[in-house]
Design an enzyme around this catalytic site. Structure first.
Site, PDB file in Angstrom:
ATOM      1  N   ARG A 122       6.742   5.945   2.234  1.00 32.95           N
ATOM      2  CA  ARG A 122       5.604   6.854   2.465  1.00 32.95           C
ATOM      3  C   ARG A 122       4.645   6.265   3.505  1.00 32.95           C
ATOM      4  NH1 ARG A 122       1.970  10.423   0.051  1.00 32.95           N
ATOM      5  NH2 ARG A 122       3.135  10.871  -1.807  1.00 32.95           N
ATOM      6  N   LEU A 160       0.863  -1.196   0.000  1.00 34.45           N
ATOM      7  CA  LEU A 160       0.000   0.000   0.000  1.00 34.45           C
ATOM      8  C   LEU A 160       0.889   1.231   0.000  1.00 34.45           C
ATOM      9  CD1 LEU A 160      -2.646  -0.657   2.816  1.00 34.45           C
ATOM     10  CD2 LEU A 160      -3.059  -0.629   0.362  1.00 34.45           C
ATOM     11  N   HIS A 161       0.689   2.131  -0.927  1.00 30.88           N
ATOM     12  CA  HIS A 161       1.444   3.379  -0.856  1.00 30.88           C
ATOM     13  C   HIS A 161       0.741   4.573  -1.467  1.00 30.88           C
ATOM     14  CE1 HIS A 161       2.393   2.454  -5.014  1.00 30.88           C
ATOM     15  NE2 HIS A 161       2.788   3.708  -5.146  1.00 30.88           N
ATOM     16  N   ARG A 162      -0.420   4.366  -2.089  1.00 31.16           N
ATOM     17  CA  ARG A 162      -1.087   5.498  -2.744  1.00 31.16           C
ATOM     18  C   ARG A 162      -1.592   6.498  -1.711  1.00 31.16           C
ATOM     19  NH1 ARG A 162      -0.308   5.385  -7.682  1.00 31.16           N
ATOM     20  NH2 ARG A 162      -0.114   3.303  -8.534  1.00 31.16           N
ATOM     21  N   ASP A 206      -2.282  -1.620  -3.906  1.00 33.11           N
ATOM     22  CA  ASP A 206      -2.836  -0.457  -4.607  1.00 33.11           C
ATOM     23  C   ASP A 206      -1.876  -0.013  -5.713  1.00 33.11           C
ATOM     24  OD1 ASP A 206      -0.843   0.765  -3.137  1.00 33.11           O
ATOM     25  OD2 ASP A 206      -2.184   2.085  -2.015  1.00 33.11           O
TER      26      ASP A 206
END
Ligand code: UD1
Length: 359
Positions: free
Chosen positions: A240, A205-207, A279
């Site tokens: 992030r 997940l990073h969006r 994502d």
């Protein structure tokens, strides 16, 4: 012919590797210069990919480092423009949709350098994604598009681009995957956690839409943890996301957060996973080729063929949506999928054959 190849962030490196390998064989006809913008700079986000994929050291590193979208864009444009002014290129080849892709295209085009976009034409139609803006701007000033899908070709036609500029060649990221399949490497976490083939999840997940709001990220992870029904969830965490996770302090017995993995280790984990929850866009292409079920936590995708042809399903970003997809997965009802046309390992070869016609 003088050709600049631009790479800036993690998802670029697997896309340029086979192009560079193919260019090495025609060095007498095409002189290329590899430019790393420095958008990603950690060893784990950048250097390790160069080593593992045998990419030569960049000829130039613009060393732009972290910053806001505009800061990074501005720094890349300034530094790439200065480089071009000192030593001009004929063509600038960019890949994918990261900030470096857009920034270098603009700097090049304004100096009359022809822009070549590998993976051109894909669209999520979600203008809130920085990547979508990067795609739109880059494609608007691209001279030659090398595309990964018929959908991309059609998008470009709809935008009024001439058919002669559009070249459907396949997917260079899949060239890299197929080439490296025999070299995939079991990460230490596999034996440390006593993982079993098809007995664990991989999650990424990073969006910004998922990870920048504390409550949303927490609810999403809670639902995934519940839906995994005790199966281990291996979560290599992007920098992030790490920043946000530290604030939330989330914990569960089956949730194993680790640092970003190298290419060979990450894809080993994916290949043997029960399923992937992500994502990312690129990962949905790799799961399609490896025929691993994939749940995408986004409301849209610029890679619809991973759904219509491959193993991917769009779950959305509402945490409530996770449970029904998990149920389908556990019931063994997930589609098997097919591999899209021309995702065959020979895309870079086709690109370089085509580039030779420009010489
Ligand atoms: C970028 C790409 C995205 C891609 C992702 C994969 C854009 C707009 N987005 O997003 O398409 O899917 O890379 O990784 O280009 N950081 C580090 N070390 C690094 C690089 C970044 O700690 O080597 C930190 C930065 O300081 C920043 C955060 O990670 O806080 C985000 O990095 P950034 O490059 O801005 O965008 P990504 O979210 O990685």
């Amino acid at each position: 012919m003088k050709l600049d190849i631009i790479a800036g962030a993690r998802p670029n490196f697997m896309k340029i590797a086979p192009i560079i390998e193919a260019l090495e064989k025609v060095k007498d006809k095409i002189q290329y210069r590899l430019i790393h913008t420095g958008q990603h700079y950690d060893k784990k986000m950048s250097g390790s990919f160069f080593e593992e994929l045998g990419i030569p050291d960049p000829d130039v590193n613009l060393e732009v480092g972290s910053g806001t979208q505009a800061e990074q864009t501005a720094r890349i444009m300034e530094r790439y423009e200065a480089l071009l002014l000192k030593d001009m290129a004929d063509y600038c080849l960019v890949v994918g949709d990261v900030t470096s892709t857009m920034a270098c295209s603009i700097a090049a085009k304004k100096l009359g350098v022809h822009v070549i976009h590998v993976e051109g034409g894909i669209r999520s139609n979600d203008i809130t994604m920085p990547e979508e803006i990067n795609r739109m701007v880059t494609d608007a000033i691209t001279d030659i598009f090398y595309t990964t899908s018929e959908v991309a070709n059609e998008n470009l036609r709809q935008l009024g681009h001439d058919e002669s500029k559009i070249r459907y060649v396949g997917n260079t990221m899949i060239d890299t995957l197929l080439k490296n399949m025999p070299r995939l490497k079991q990460p230490t976490v596999f034996s440390e956690l006593n993982l079993k083939e098809k007995g664990y999840f991989v999650m990424t997940l990073h969006r910004p839409a998922n990870v920048d709001q504390e409550q949303k990220l927490k609810s999403l992870i809670d639902e995934i943890v519940k839906g995994a029904k005790g199966m281990p969830l291996i979560f290599p965490v992007h920098p992030r996301t790490a920043k946000m996770l530290e604030q939330i302090g989330i914990q569960a017995d089956n949730l194993h957060m680790i640092g970003p993995l190298g290419y060979l280790e990450f894809n080993y984990l994916v290949k043997h996973a029960f399923a992937v929850v992500t994502d990312s866009g690129g990962i949905t292409e790799e799961t399609t080729v490896m025929k691993v079920p994939c749940m995408t936590l986004r409301d849209n995708t610029e890679r619809p063929e991973t759904i219509t042809i491959g193993t991917n399903e769009l779950v959305g970003t509402d945490p409530k949506n996770v449970a029904p997809f998990m149920k389908k997965l556990h019931s063994g009802d997930w589609k098997v999928g097919e591999i899209p046309n021309l995702w065959d390992g020979n895309t870079a070869h086709r690109i370089v054959e085509d580039l030779l016609k420009l010489v």
